[in-house]
Scaffold this motif. Structure first.
Motif, PDB file in Angstrom:
ATOM      1  N   THR A  74       0.804  -1.223   0.000  1.00 39.04           N
ATOM      2  CA  THR A  74       0.000   0.000   0.000  1.00 39.04           C
ATOM      3  C   THR A  74       0.838   1.275   0.000  1.00 39.04           C
ATOM      4  O   THR A  74       0.283   2.365   0.059  1.00 39.04           O
ATOM      5  CB  THR A  74      -0.961   0.004   1.195  1.00 39.04           C
ATOM      6  N   GLY A  75       2.157   1.154  -0.061  1.00 44.65           N
ATOM      7  CA  GLY A  75       2.989   2.287  -0.415  1.00 44.65           C
ATOM      8  C   GLY A  75       3.656   3.078   0.702  1.00 44.65           C
ATOM      9  O   GLY A  75       4.299   4.091   0.417  1.00 44.65           O
ATOM     10  N   ASP A  76       3.566   2.653   1.948  1.00 45.71           N
ATOM     11  CA  ASP A  76       4.103   3.459   3.043  1.00 45.71           C
ATOM     12  C   ASP A  76       5.572   3.828   2.855  1.00 45.71           C
ATOM     13  O   ASP A  76       5.971   4.973   3.080  1.00 45.71           O
ATOM     14  CB  ASP A  76       3.946   2.723   4.383  1.00 45.71           C
ATOM     15  N   ILE A  77       6.391   2.853   2.477  1.00 47.58           N
ATOM     16  CA  ILE A  77       7.828   3.113   2.366  1.00 47.58           C
ATOM     17  C   ILE A  77       8.121   4.002   1.163  1.00 47.58           C
ATOM     18  O   ILE A  77       8.905   4.960   1.261  1.00 47.58           O
ATOM     19  CB  ILE A  77       8.620   1.792   2.273  1.00 47.58           C
ATOM     20  N   LYS A  83       8.682  11.735   0.254  1.00 45.70           N
ATOM     21  CA  LYS A  83       8.449  12.898   1.109  1.00 45.70           C
ATOM     22  C   LYS A  83       9.727  13.362   1.806  1.00 45.70           C
ATOM     23  O   LYS A  83       9.837  14.530   2.183  1.00 45.70           O
ATOM     24  CB  LYS A  83       7.364  12.572   2.128  1.00 45.70           C
ATOM     25  N   LYS A  84      10.691  12.463   1.959  1.00 45.46           N
ATOM     26  CA  LYS A  84      11.977  12.820   2.563  1.00 45.46           C
ATOM     27  C   LYS A  84      13.022  13.227   1.524  1.00 45.46           C
ATOM     28  O   LYS A  84      14.197  13.379   1.849  1.00 45.46           O
ATOM     29  CB  LYS A  84      12.511  11.655   3.398  1.00 45.46           C
ATOM     30  N   GLY A  85      12.590  13.381   0.274  1.00 45.26           N
ATOM     31  CA  GLY A  85      13.486  13.906  -0.747  1.00 45.26           C
ATOM     32  C   GLY A  85      14.158  12.881  -1.622  1.00 45.26           C
ATOM     33  O   GLY A  85      15.103  13.208  -2.357  1.00 45.26           O
ATOM     34  N   GLY A  86      13.688  11.631  -1.591  1.00 45.15           N
ATOM     35  CA  GLY A  86      14.266  10.599  -2.435  1.00 45.15           C
ATOM     36  C   GLY A  86      13.922  10.786  -3.905  1.00 45.15           C
ATOM     37  O   GLY A  86      12.951  11.477  -4.247  1.00 45.15           O
ATOM     38  N   GLY A  87      14.712  10.159  -4.770  1.00 43.34           N
ATOM     39  CA  GLY A  87      14.497  10.243  -6.207  1.00 43.34           C
ATOM     40  C   GLY A  87      13.417   9.287  -6.681  1.00 43.34           C
ATOM     41  O   GLY A  87      12.607   8.807  -5.885  1.00 43.34           O
ATOM     42  N   PRO A  88      13.390   8.995  -7.986  1.00 39.83           N
ATOM     43  CA  PRO A  88      12.338   8.147  -8.562  1.00 39.83           C
ATOM     44  C   PRO A  88      12.208   6.819  -7.824  1.00 39.83           C
ATOM     45  O   PRO A  88      13.198   6.208  -7.434  1.00 39.83           O
ATOM     46  CB  PRO A  88      12.807   7.944 -10.005  1.00 39.83           C
ATOM     47  N   ALA A  89      10.954   6.373  -7.669  1.00 42.25           N
ATOM     48  CA  ALA A  89      10.689   5.145  -6.923  1.00 42.25           C
ATOM     49  C   ALA A  89       9.856   4.182  -7.755  1.00 42.25           C
ATOM     50  O   ALA A  89       8.982   4.599  -8.522  1.00 42.25           O
ATOM     51  CB  ALA A  89       9.964   5.459  -5.615  1.00 42.25           C
ATOM     52  N   ILE A  90      10.138   2.894  -7.571  1.00 42.54           N
ATOM     53  CA  ILE A  90       9.334   1.829  -8.175  1.00 42.54           C
ATOM     54  C   ILE A  90       8.624   1.112  -7.041  1.00 42.54           C
ATOM     55  O   ILE A  90       9.264   0.500  -6.188  1.00 42.54           O
ATOM     56  CB  ILE A  90      10.205   0.834  -8.962  1.00 42.54           C
ATOM     57  N   LEU A  91       7.313   1.205  -7.018  1.00 44.88           N
ATOM     58  CA  LEU A  91       6.505   0.504  -6.022  1.00 44.88           C
ATOM     59  C   LEU A  91       6.087  -0.825  -6.628  1.00 44.88           C
ATOM     60  O   LEU A  91       5.360  -0.857  -7.631  1.00 44.88           O
ATOM     61  CB  LEU A  91       5.284   1.343  -5.645  1.00 44.88           C
ATOM     62  N   SER A  92       6.555  -1.912  -6.049  1.00 49.19           N
ATOM     63  CA  SER A  92       6.305  -3.226  -6.630  1.00 49.19           C
ATOM     64  C   SER A  92       5.656  -4.162  -5.624  1.00 49.19           C
ATOM     65  O   SER A  92       5.838  -4.030  -4.417  1.00 49.19           O
ATOM     66  CB  SER A  92       7.619  -3.843  -7.138  1.00 49.19           C
ATOM     67  N   ASP A  93       4.918  -5.119  -6.139  1.00 49.87           N
ATOM     68  CA  ASP A  93       4.311  -6.153  -5.313  1.00 49.87           C
ATOM     69  C   ASP A  93       3.885  -7.288  -6.229  1.00 49.87           C
ATOM     70  O   ASP A  93       3.542  -7.053  -7.397  1.00 49.87           O
ATOM     71  CB  ASP A  93       3.095  -5.599  -4.548  1.00 49.87           C
ATOM     72  N   LEU A  99      -1.231  -3.690  -4.692  1.00 51.89           N
ATOM     73  CA  LEU A  99      -0.647  -2.611  -5.488  1.00 51.89           C
ATOM     74  C   LEU A  99      -1.719  -1.610  -5.915  1.00 51.89           C
ATOM     75  O   LEU A  99      -1.454  -0.406  -6.013  1.00 51.89           O
ATOM     76  CB  LEU A  99       0.064  -3.190  -6.708  1.00 51.89           C
ATOM     77  N   SER A 100      -2.929  -2.103  -6.150  1.00 50.75           N
ATOM     78  CA  SER A 100      -4.033  -1.215  -6.509  1.00 50.75           C
ATOM     79  C   SER A 100      -4.348  -0.249  -5.373  1.00 50.75           C
ATOM     80  O   SER A 100      -4.612   0.942  -5.599  1.00 50.75           O
ATOM     81  CB  SER A 100      -5.276  -2.038  -6.853  1.00 50.75           C
ATOM     82  N   VAL A 101      -4.291  -0.740  -4.131  1.00 48.03           N
ATOM     83  CA  VAL A 101      -4.494   0.138  -2.976  1.00 48.03           C
ATOM     84  C   VAL A 101      -3.382   1.185  -2.923  1.00 48.03           C
ATOM     85  O   VAL A 101      -3.626   2.366  -2.662  1.00 48.03           O
ATOM     86  CB  VAL A 101      -4.540  -0.671  -1.666  1.00 48.03           C
ATOM     87  N   GLY A 102      -2.152   0.754  -3.196  1.00 48.92           N
ATOM     88  CA  GLY A 102      -1.029   1.692  -3.222  1.00 48.92           C
ATOM     89  C   GLY A 102      -1.194   2.758  -4.283  1.00 48.92           C
ATOM     90  O   GLY A 102      -0.903   3.941  -4.043  1.00 48.92           O
ATOM     91  N   ARG A 103      -1.672   2.368  -5.454  1.00 47.83           N
ATOM     92  CA  ARG A 103      -1.898   3.354  -6.525  1.00 47.83           C
ATOM     93  C   ARG A 103      -2.972   4.362  -6.128  1.00 47.83           C
ATOM     94  O   ARG A 103      -2.834   5.567  -6.365  1.00 47.83           O
ATOM     95  CB  ARG A 103      -2.300   2.628  -7.815  1.00 47.83           C
TER      96      ARG A 103
END
Length: 249
Positions: A74-77, A83-93, A99-103
C-alpha cells in the motif's frame, strides 16, 4: 529449483507443497488488502509507523537515488522515501490487489507522477542488473517462498555502492514478555482480524509467519551468503522487529 531444494515449505505453522505457497500467500493478501493499513495499526498498536520512520531514515533518501520498494503493497515506504526527498521510486508487489491500494493512495497524495508501479515476483525481479540505488522490503520477506533467492535478486539489481534494507518482524529479545506477546499474536490478532476484516484465518497465518521467520543472526548470515557486504542489523522494540541492511560493493 535444484535437486537439493525441499519439496515442501512452511505456510505459517503448516507445511505445504512449495509450488502452492505463492498462491496461498496471494489469497491472504487479496483478502486483507482493503483493510491492510487499519489492521497494521491495530496489530502493532500503531508502533509500525515509528518502525517505518526509522527504516526510511536508514534508506537515506536523496534526489539522485532511485528506490525499488519490494512487496511495497500500500505504499508506506515509497511515500516516505519521496516525502523525505528521495528520487524516482518503483513501487512493486506480486499482489495486484495490494498494489491497486497503493496506486489509489498515491493518487490521493498527489504522488502518482513520481512513482512507477510494477507487479513482480521478488524472486525474479523484472529489472536489469545494477539498475537501482536502494532496494527496500518492509514486512514482505517472511511471506516469500525462497528467501535466499529474493536476497540474491535484490543484490543483482543494486548498483555498486547500493544498499538492500529489510524491515521485518524478528526474534523478541526480552524473555519476560514472551507470554504476553504470544497471547497478543495468537489470541487477540485473529479475533481483531475477524471483527475488522472478517478474516480471522489470514491473521492467524500472519502471526504464525512471524514465528517461522529466521532470527536476526540467521537473516544476517543469509544476506552475507548472497554476496552482500557490511551486513548489520538493529533491533526495534526489543527485537519484535529489526532493520537489516547490506551493501553491494
Amino acid at each position: 529449483m535444484t535437486s537439493n531444494t525441499p519439496e515442501t515449505v512452511d505456510f505459517g505453522f503448516t507445511t505445504v507443497e512449495r509450488a502452492k505457497k505463492r498462491e496461498l500467500v496471494r489469497e491472504v493478501f487479496d483478502s486483507v488488502a482493503g483493510k491492510y493499513d487499519i489492521m497494521n495499526d491495530l496489530m502493532s498498536l500503531g508502533v509500525h509507523r515509528l518502525w517505518k520512520r526509522e527504516f526510511i531514515q536508514a534508506l537515506d533518501p536523496r534526489p539522485n537515488r532511485t528506490l525499488l520498494d519490494l512487496a511495497g503493497g500500500t505504499g508506506d515506504i515509497t511515500f516516505g522515501w519521496l516525502k523525505k526527498g528521495g528520487g524516482p521510486a518503483i513501487l512493486s508487489d506480486i499482489n495486484a490487489a495490494m498494489l491497486s491500494v497503493g496506486r489509489d493512495r498515491a493518487t490521493a497524495n498527489g504522488l502518482l507522477g513520481e512513482i512507477s508501479f510494477m507487479v513482480t515476483d521478488a524472486e525474479a525481479i523484472s529489472l536489469p542488473d545494477s539498475s537501482v540505488d536502494r532496494v527496500s522490503m518492509a514486512f514482505g520477506l517472511r511471506n516469500c517462498t525462497n528467501k535466499d533467492k529474493v536476497i540474491s535478486e535484490a543484490r543483482r539489481v543494486l548498483k555498486p555502492g547500493g544498499k538492500f534494507l529489510v524491515l521485518e518482524f524478528s526474534k523478541l529479545q526480552i524473555a519476560g514478555l514472551e507470554k504476553l506477546y504470544d497471547a497478543w499474536s495468537f489470541q487477540a490478532l485473529p479475533k481483531i482480524g475477524q471483527i475488522v476484516a472478517r478474516d480471522a484465518h489470514s491473521y492467524q497465518y500472519l502471526a504464525e509467519s512471524i514465528r517461522m521467520f529466521p532470527d536476526q543472526e540467521t537473516l544476517k548470515a543469509m544476506m552475507e551468503a548472497a554476496g552482500l557486504e557490511r551486513v548489520s542489523y538493529r533491533n526495534l522494540s526489543g527485537g519484535i522487529a529489526a532493520i537489516h541492511q547490506g551493501w553491494r560493493l
